[in-house]
Design an enzyme around this catalytic site. Structure first.
Site, PDB file in Angstrom:
ATOM      1  N   ILE A  70       0.837  -1.200   0.000  1.00  0.00           N
ATOM      2  CA  ILE A  70       0.000   0.000   0.000  1.00  0.00           C
ATOM      3  C   ILE A  70       0.878   1.258   0.000  1.00  0.00           C
ATOM      4  O   ILE A  70       0.567   2.238  -0.665  1.00  0.00           O
ATOM      5  CB  ILE A  70      -0.934   0.016   1.252  1.00  0.00           C
ATOM      6  N   LEU A  72       1.573   2.978   2.776  1.00  0.00           N
ATOM      7  CA  LEU A  72       1.100   3.875   3.844  1.00  0.00           C
ATOM      8  C   LEU A  72       0.280   5.067   3.346  1.00  0.00           C
ATOM      9  O   LEU A  72       0.428   6.181   3.844  1.00  0.00           O
ATOM     10  CB  LEU A  72       2.280   4.347   4.719  1.00  0.00           C
ATOM     11  N   ASN A 125       4.823   2.870  14.095  1.00  0.00           N
ATOM     12  CA  ASN A 125       5.221   1.934  13.047  1.00  0.00           C
ATOM     13  C   ASN A 125       6.637   2.257  12.587  1.00  0.00           C
ATOM     14  O   ASN A 125       6.862   3.217  11.852  1.00  0.00           O
ATOM     15  CB  ASN A 125       4.231   2.039  11.871  1.00  0.00           C
ATOM     16  N   CYS A 128       7.295  -0.605   8.473  1.00  0.00           N
ATOM     17  CA  CYS A 128       6.607  -0.804   7.200  1.00  0.00           C
ATOM     18  C   CYS A 128       7.618  -1.110   6.102  1.00  0.00           C
ATOM     19  O   CYS A 128       8.515  -0.306   5.841  1.00  0.00           O
ATOM     20  CB  CYS A 128       5.786   0.419   6.805  1.00  0.00           C
ATOM     21  N   GLY A 241      -0.059 -11.659  13.751  1.00  0.00           N
ATOM     22  CA  GLY A 241       0.501 -12.330  12.584  1.00  0.00           C
ATOM     23  C   GLY A 241      -0.294 -13.597  12.325  1.00  0.00           C
ATOM     24  O   GLY A 241      -0.052 -14.632  12.952  1.00  0.00           O
ATOM     25  N   THR A 264      -5.294  -9.436   8.664  1.00  0.00           N
ATOM     26  CA  THR A 264      -5.746 -10.016   7.396  1.00  0.00           C
ATOM     27  C   THR A 264      -7.109 -10.702   7.517  1.00  0.00           C
ATOM     28  O   THR A 264      -7.916 -10.655   6.586  1.00  0.00           O
ATOM     29  CB  THR A 264      -4.678 -11.012   6.892  1.00  0.00           C
TER      30      THR A 264
HETATM   31  C1  LIG Z   1      -3.405  -4.054   3.677  1.00  0.00           C
HETATM   32  C2  LIG Z   1      -2.557  -3.898   4.917  1.00  0.00           C
HETATM   33  C3  LIG Z   1      -2.222  -2.616   5.374  1.00  0.00           C
HETATM   34  C4  LIG Z   1      -1.435  -2.464   6.523  1.00  0.00           C
HETATM   35  N1  LIG Z   1      -1.129  -1.192   6.969  1.00  0.00           N
HETATM   36  C5  LIG Z   1      -0.430  -1.034   8.127  1.00  0.00           C
HETATM   37  C6  LIG Z   1      -0.171   0.265   8.662  1.00  0.00           C
HETATM   38  O1  LIG Z   1      -0.618   1.301   8.152  1.00  0.00           O
HETATM   39  N2  LIG Z   1       0.577   0.363   9.802  1.00  0.00           N
HETATM   40  C7  LIG Z   1       1.071  -0.754  10.437  1.00  0.00           C
HETATM   41  O2  LIG Z   1       1.739  -0.619  11.474  1.00  0.00           O
HETATM   42  N3  LIG Z   1       0.817  -2.004   9.960  1.00  0.00           N
HETATM   43  C8  LIG Z   1       0.092  -2.161   8.836  1.00  0.00           C
HETATM   44  N4  LIG Z   1      -0.180  -3.435   8.368  1.00  0.00           N
HETATM   45  C9  LIG Z   1       0.339  -4.622   9.110  1.00  0.00           C
HETATM   46  C10 LIG Z   1      -0.734  -5.215  10.040  1.00  0.00           C
HETATM   47  O3  LIG Z   1      -1.165  -4.260  11.006  1.00  0.00           O
HETATM   48  C11 LIG Z   1      -0.182  -6.480  10.753  1.00  0.00           C
HETATM   49  O4  LIG Z   1       0.983  -6.136  11.474  1.00  0.00           O
HETATM   50  C12 LIG Z   1       0.170  -7.602   9.776  1.00  0.00           C
HETATM   51  O5  LIG Z   1      -0.729  -7.641   8.685  1.00  0.00           O
HETATM   52  C13 LIG Z   1       0.213  -8.976  10.451  1.00  0.00           C
HETATM   53  O6  LIG Z   1      -1.030  -9.345  10.997  1.00  0.00           O
HETATM   54  P1  LIG Z   1      -2.112 -10.263  10.175  1.00  0.00           P
HETATM   55  O7  LIG Z   1      -1.368 -11.472   9.680  1.00  0.00           O
HETATM   56  O8  LIG Z   1      -3.185 -10.582  11.185  1.00  0.00           O
HETATM   57  O9  LIG Z   1      -2.607  -9.431   9.060  1.00  0.00           O
HETATM   58  C14 LIG Z   1      -0.966  -3.612   7.224  1.00  0.00           C
HETATM   59  C15 LIG Z   1      -1.312  -4.903   6.760  1.00  0.00           C
HETATM   60  C16 LIG Z   1      -2.106  -5.062   5.629  1.00  0.00           C
HETATM   61  C17 LIG Z   1      -2.467  -6.451   5.178  1.00  0.00           C
END
Ligand SMILES: Cc1cc2nc3c(=O)[nH]c(=O)nc-3n(C[C@H](O)[C@H](O)[C@H](O)COP(=O)(O)O)c2cc1C
Length: 301
Positions: A70, A72, A125, A128, A241, A264
């Protein structure tokens, strides 16, 4: 029996938090689930001015996961405070603002701008993988991670949670660096750097070439890192995660997480957080867990 937990000084009705970037600013999800039943929200990462994000394809599905780049994209702190915060404040939902910056100074400015009534905590964060300036470059060097922590702490009265990157050789060194610099909690993991290829065009699928992998595919790595970090630090840890079920939440708590985030899973099923909360609640009842902090770090080795 209750699944309430105190985290970052917040009395949360459940330990399950909506993960940053996967739940917008909450309001976008209000027609799908009852926001009052969500433990807390970590809002999409905010910068001082709007960021447009990366060009081209930003999401690619992979086995048991997704890759995103993305970059950010976000509307900036002013739009958040004017448009989203007033509406979000009407819910019984603790608000954690996830923040980003292109340099250390910007992290301080964003922290200061968001230290307002209605915001309960900041998540920083430094992890990223999808932006050229900022993000991961701060999270892979213990000195830089420490500097960002100190700068944010200097600029806010709110509790500060530092979000770590899994794209490092030794996550414990980074965790200790942010703890020593005043972090109130640590969250992990952000996404793992990966690629997806289209063999017909012979090109990368993502416009940014590489992206961050999330979803069930990364759960074993996340569990290992949460376990390592929670043994090494004295501050609370928020684990994430690949969490898809209530039993996944139990696994993260056993390796040391006091709270968890669901990311996710919400992109697949918008009601995932309330479903997982219900499953976790049932599991605790069936297993006679009266106080969920008894699960934290209770792994038997
Ligand atoms: C589409 C998308 C956008 C994300 N945007 C951010 C973000 O803006 N800031 C951040 O700290 N993590 C962001 N993440 C990471 C998630 O917060 C999380 O750390 C990561 O996806 C692992 O968790 P999950 O497996 O449950 O998704 C994003 C993840 C996804 C999939």
């Amino acid at each position: 029996m209750s699944i309430r937990v105190n985290f970052l000084g917040i009395d949360m009705k459940s330990p399950i938090i909506a993960a940053s970037g996967t739940f917008g600013f909450g309001i976008e999800c209000k027609d799908y689930l009852d926001l009052n039943k969500v433990g807390a929200i970590s809002c999409k990462g905010l910068a001082i001015t709007p960021w447009s994000g990366n060009d081209g394809v930003r999401i690619a599905e992979t086995p048991s996961g997704i890759l995103n780049s993305i970059g950010l994209e976000n509307p900036g702190v002013d739009v958040f405070k004017e448009k989203y915060l007033p509406e979000l404040k009407r819910y019984n939902l603790p608000i954690i603002c996830n923040i980003v910056g292109k340099d250390i100074e910007e992290y301080g400015k964003v922290a200061r701008a968001l230290s307002v009534e209605g915001v309960h905590a900041l998540e920083v964060n430094i992890s990223c993988p999808n932006v050229k300036n900022g993000g991961i470059s701060f999270g892979t060097d213990p000195k830089m991670a420490a500097e960002v922590t100190r700068e944010v702490k200097r600029n806010t009265h709110l509790p500060v949670m530092m979000k770590l990157s899994p794209n490092v050789t030794d996550i414990v060194t980074i965790a200790k660096a942010v703890e020593d610099s005043g972090a109130d909690a640590i969250s992990l993991i952000n996404t793992l750097l990966g690629m997806a290829i289209d063999i017909h065009t012979r090109k990368p699928i993502l416009g940014n070439i590489t992206g961050g992998l999330s979803g069930p595919a990364i759960k074993p790595i996340a569990l290992r890192m949460v376990w390592q970090v929670s043994q090494a630090v004295h501050i609370p840890v928020c684990g994430m995660g690949g969490i898809m079920t209530g039993e996944d939440v139990v696994e993260f708590m056993l390796v040391g997480a006091k709270t968890v985030q669901v990311g996710t899973a919400s992109l697949i099923t918008p009601t995932a957080i309330t479903n997982i909360t219900e499953e976790f609640n049932c599991w605790c009842q069936e297993n006679r867990v009266d106080d969920i902090t008894q699960l934290v770090g209770a792994l038997q080795i």
